[in-house]
Scaffold this motif. Structure first.
Motif, PDB file in Angstrom:
ATOM      1  N   SER A  32       0.680  -1.319  -0.176  1.00  0.00           N
ATOM      2  CA  SER A  32       0.140  -0.150   0.084  1.00  0.00           C
ATOM      3  C   SER A  32       0.759   1.064  -0.148  1.00  0.00           C
ATOM      4  CB  SER A  32      -1.000   0.205   1.092  1.00  0.00           C
ATOM      5  OG  SER A  32      -0.223  -0.325   2.168  1.00  0.00           O
ATOM      6  N   LYS A  33       1.968   1.232   0.546  1.00  0.00           N
ATOM      7  CA  LYS A  33       2.912   2.499   0.648  1.00  0.00           C
ATOM      8  C   LYS A  33       3.739   2.669  -0.856  1.00  0.00           C
ATOM      9  CE  LYS A  33       1.983   2.350   5.103  1.00  0.00           C
ATOM     10  NZ  LYS A  33       1.673   3.152   6.091  1.00  0.00           N
ATOM     11  N   THR A  35       4.037   3.462  -4.525  1.00  0.00           N
ATOM     12  CA  THR A  35       3.045   4.169  -5.484  1.00  0.00           C
ATOM     13  C   THR A  35       3.529   3.765  -6.918  1.00  0.00           C
ATOM     14  OG1 THR A  35       4.192   6.074  -5.882  1.00  0.00           O
ATOM     15  CG2 THR A  35       2.818   5.976  -3.931  1.00  0.00           C
ATOM     16  N   ASP A  58      -3.176  -3.559  -8.692  1.00  0.00           N
ATOM     17  CA  ASP A  58      -3.410  -5.178  -8.263  1.00  0.00           C
ATOM     18  C   ASP A  58      -2.832  -6.015  -9.171  1.00  0.00           C
ATOM     19  OD1 ASP A  58      -4.453  -4.711  -5.638  1.00  0.00           O
ATOM     20  OD2 ASP A  58      -6.341  -3.869  -6.570  1.00  0.00           O
ATOM     21  N   ASN A 111       4.846 -10.241   1.043  1.00  0.00           N
ATOM     22  CA  ASN A 111       3.587  -9.417   0.353  1.00  0.00           C
ATOM     23  C   ASN A 111       2.484 -10.445  -0.411  1.00  0.00           C
ATOM     24  OD1 ASN A 111       4.604  -6.901   1.059  1.00  0.00           O
ATOM     25  ND2 ASN A 111       5.801  -6.851  -0.206  1.00  0.00           N
ATOM     26  N   HIS A 114      -0.754 -10.702   0.333  1.00  0.00           N
ATOM     27  CA  HIS A 114      -1.716  -9.372   0.155  1.00  0.00           C
ATOM     28  C   HIS A 114      -3.049  -9.847  -0.809  1.00  0.00           C
ATOM     29  CE1 HIS A 114      -3.181  -5.867  -2.003  1.00  0.00           C
ATOM     30  NE2 HIS A 114      -3.033  -6.480  -3.192  1.00  0.00           N
ATOM     31  N   THR A 120      -9.680  -7.899  -3.346  1.00  0.00           N
ATOM     32  CA  THR A 120      -8.590  -7.502  -4.331  1.00  0.00           C
ATOM     33  C   THR A 120      -8.871  -8.669  -5.529  1.00  0.00           C
ATOM     34  OG1 THR A 120      -6.969  -7.154  -2.552  1.00  0.00           O
ATOM     35  CG2 THR A 120      -6.170  -7.682  -4.701  1.00  0.00           C
TER      36      THR A 120
ATOM     37  N   SER B  32      -4.763  -2.275   3.304  1.00  0.00           N
ATOM     38  CA  SER B  32      -5.057  -1.164   2.746  1.00  0.00           C
ATOM     39  C   SER B  32      -6.368  -0.848   2.329  1.00  0.00           C
ATOM     40  CB  SER B  32      -4.127  -1.172   1.570  1.00  0.00           C
ATOM     41  OG  SER B  32      -4.271  -2.397   0.863  1.00  0.00           O
ATOM     42  N   LYS B  33      -7.271  -1.658   1.961  1.00  0.00           N
ATOM     43  CA  LYS B  33      -8.729  -1.581   1.508  1.00  0.00           C
ATOM     44  C   LYS B  33      -9.606  -1.168   2.565  1.00  0.00           C
ATOM     45  CE  LYS B  33      -7.128  -3.235  -2.446  1.00  0.00           C
ATOM     46  NZ  LYS B  33      -6.978  -3.249  -3.968  1.00  0.00           N
ATOM     47  N   THR B  35     -10.941   1.272   5.537  1.00  0.00           N
ATOM     48  CA  THR B  35     -10.849   2.538   5.696  1.00  0.00           C
ATOM     49  C   THR B  35     -11.059   3.054   7.053  1.00  0.00           C
ATOM     50  OG1 THR B  35     -13.050   3.132   5.203  1.00  0.00           O
ATOM     51  CG2 THR B  35     -11.681   3.142   3.275  1.00  0.00           C
ATOM     52  N   HIS B 114       1.667  -7.583   7.491  1.00  0.00           N
ATOM     53  CA  HIS B 114       1.735  -6.163   6.945  1.00  0.00           C
ATOM     54  C   HIS B 114       2.667  -5.354   7.795  1.00  0.00           C
ATOM     55  CE1 HIS B 114       0.274  -2.005   6.893  1.00  0.00           C
ATOM     56  NE2 HIS B 114       0.355  -2.172   7.805  1.00  0.00           N
TER      57      HIS B 114
END
Lengths: 210, 210, 210, 210
Positions: A32-33, A35, A58, A111, A114, A120, B32-33, B35, B114
């Motif tokens: 998530s961090k 980009t 994703d 990861n 994830h 996802t 991350s999804k 909130t 995570h």
DNA sequence: GATGAATGAGGTTTCATTCAT
DNA sequence: AATGAATGAAACCTCATTCAT
């Protein structure tokens, strides 16, 4: 080599270039961090270009999992193809294959999980979900085959081969995850290889007859 | 009970209420999804309130890891405290403790990793990093103690107790992660308990003498 | 007035504030060149706030169409409610109602047709599509009723009232679109009112008996 | 035919090919949701090629308006050129001309108004703005001439011919827009032709003496 | 002339976090 | 203490346009 083929090859090279960059960035920052900008910069491309090769973040991510599974598969096929020898040698070959997988991409496994969020999975194209599914099944199958051999030859305890394969793979990834995590948290020295060695030894003792 | 103490207790109750909600949401959507709004709604509180109890999303998240570690610790202490009996019984008690941990929070382990991203760790208050560090060390220590006992009594193979504990924990979390992942991807039936059983059996065979 | 009601009213005020700003910006730049940033700036709010009141750009946009339809409806109800008088007076009242609609929002009709792309419709919440649908039906119905009256009284030609209403509305919006377009292209003086006058006169002559 | 001329002809053919594709795509998706890629694919050309024939998206777009205006002009000239007959026949011929225009491109009118945003106009080359301007003026002029004829012969009411032409055109495009819009929103059956018939009838009654 | 991969500016949208009430 | 509207930075992603081949 036709022009079409050359193009295709060029395209594949680009994909790999992006995947390599993505791996570095995801490994460094987590999913998530990280980009798309980071990845583009690392790949020395523009952000837009990434989207020419991968549908979205994703999906780019999941190809990394695919990649490690593919490598795993190649190594396992190798083990299976070796001229038949005793169980001990085969288990040894298996162990070495796992070391190679670890060398190939020591951190991505962290990861890799994830992906499990069903949210996802929905965003991925069915194609890739399918591929991942197939590959992991095949890999597990090859491992199971190896264990089955030993079981048939009365060298290994009569557990269900599939279950043994599952446990073997869980042990392997569990150790990588845990040891990496410990290292992150308190910066301990890297005992992973030793731990892995001991783990395999225990596991092999555990499934061996006599 | 002083007024201050009552307040403190009330505050703690609120924290737990938030943590319970957060667990559900993180488990469902992944870190991350998920909130803060989702969590607030689940907890039937406002977003702002969450920040009265937790510094930020990462910190809220890590308290979940802390929580499972605390539970693990409680169960392990229990095992250690039991009137000393044979190695077999103790390993059995250990196994049961792990089942309990799994029942307590079957999915949180998936997300627990995570935290390992060093970027994430940087944003946590040192206090909590410290607590996590201490707790996981203690838990490992208790496990190691149990194994050490068996080693001293010549019932278990002479591996380093700490390493055996590490492997044991890795095996446990590896299986949970992997089996959950399989279930997500292809909706297979839940074989986890059986696999876990076999895994423990193999592991115990692997470390036992004779 | 309860606190809940006050909140609701406050919320409605905010929505209107945004709609007013959006109207100005869309009118000025057209749908695709207008950005959410422009609208936010015009409304003296942040971009994020817009999304608290409208799901997305397309939806914000369609509420403008809704708004003009609502105004049209109010004016038409007024015409219908007036103490029954001769056909001539009613048609006159109808004409004036249309002038008012034009004054209320002289340019938005230009963009109102943006909505028709079925791609756009898909992204709107069914609720708003429904509202637009209902409102335009009602408005057409009221117009048709007025014409039907005249037809029954043998003052107007015996066309289907619904069709007459459709034509009336098309004529009105067609003129606004076309005259505005001419003005844009060659900056001619604003003859719209005169043209509209003549158009109504021709139309009324065209449907009147004798 | 010189080589230069042949080239020019070839170039023109390509332009038409692109325009045909663009029409389809714009009609389907509306201006802003249609991409240059969509158009290129539809035209079986590459994106780059589009730019060899049209300066940019806006310009490509406006040539479509130009195209329908050209067709309109051709049909109108035809009406004017017919051996002079009575007003009734001429109006009838005019009506048929409009039907043809509608057949030629039933949906493009919806998007034609996109052009009116002054922001869009600024990006067009003066040349094309000029052409559109001239063509629409000429078309209106021909229509006005026809009406003027009737007025001079005391068969039509003495309105300004230019205004009558404007209204006629507005009525026509208004109906197309509105009926198309209704069809999009609630999928009603296609009453357009009937409505258009009635509209013309009303209009002709409205401007006729006696 | 034609291509289409690459660009990158700029758009829409999300969401952790703040703060006046 | 609790709220939740508002923020605004920053994310993802799109797409008109360019340019080396």
């Amino acid at each position: 080599m036709g022009i079409r083929e050359r193009k295709e090859r060029e395209r594949e090279r680009r994909r790999q270039q992006i995947l390599v960059a993505a791996k570095r960035v995801f490994t460094d920052k987590g999913f998530s961090k990280a980009t798309m900008y980071d990845i583009a910069k690392e790949a020395e491309l523009s952000q837009g270009t990434l989207y020419l090769y991968f549908k979205n973040k994703d999906e780019l991510y999941s190809y990394l999992s695919l990649r490690i599974l593919q490598y795993l598969m190649i190594r396992l096929e190798h083990v299976r193809a070796e001229p038949v020898s005793g169980v001990t040698q085969r288990l040894n070959a298996l162990k070495n294959a796992m070391y190679d997988v670890y060398e190939f991409d020591p951190l991505i496994l962290i990861n890799m999980f994830h992906m499990q969020s069903s949210e996802t999975l929905k965003k991925l194209s069915p194609d890739i979900v399918d591929q991942i599914d197939k590959l992991s099944r095949s890999a597990l199958k090859v491992m199971a085959d190896i264990f089955e051999d030993g079981i048939k030859n009365k060298r290994l305890v009569d557990y269900k081969p599939v279950v043994v394969a599952d446990i073997f793979w869980s042990l392997f990834s569990g150790i990588i995850l845990w040891e990496t995590s410990k290292k992150m948290i308190d910066g301990e020295k890297d005992f992973l290889k030793t731990t892995l060695d001991t783990a395999f030894e225990i596991f092999f003792r555990g499934i061996s007859l006599n």
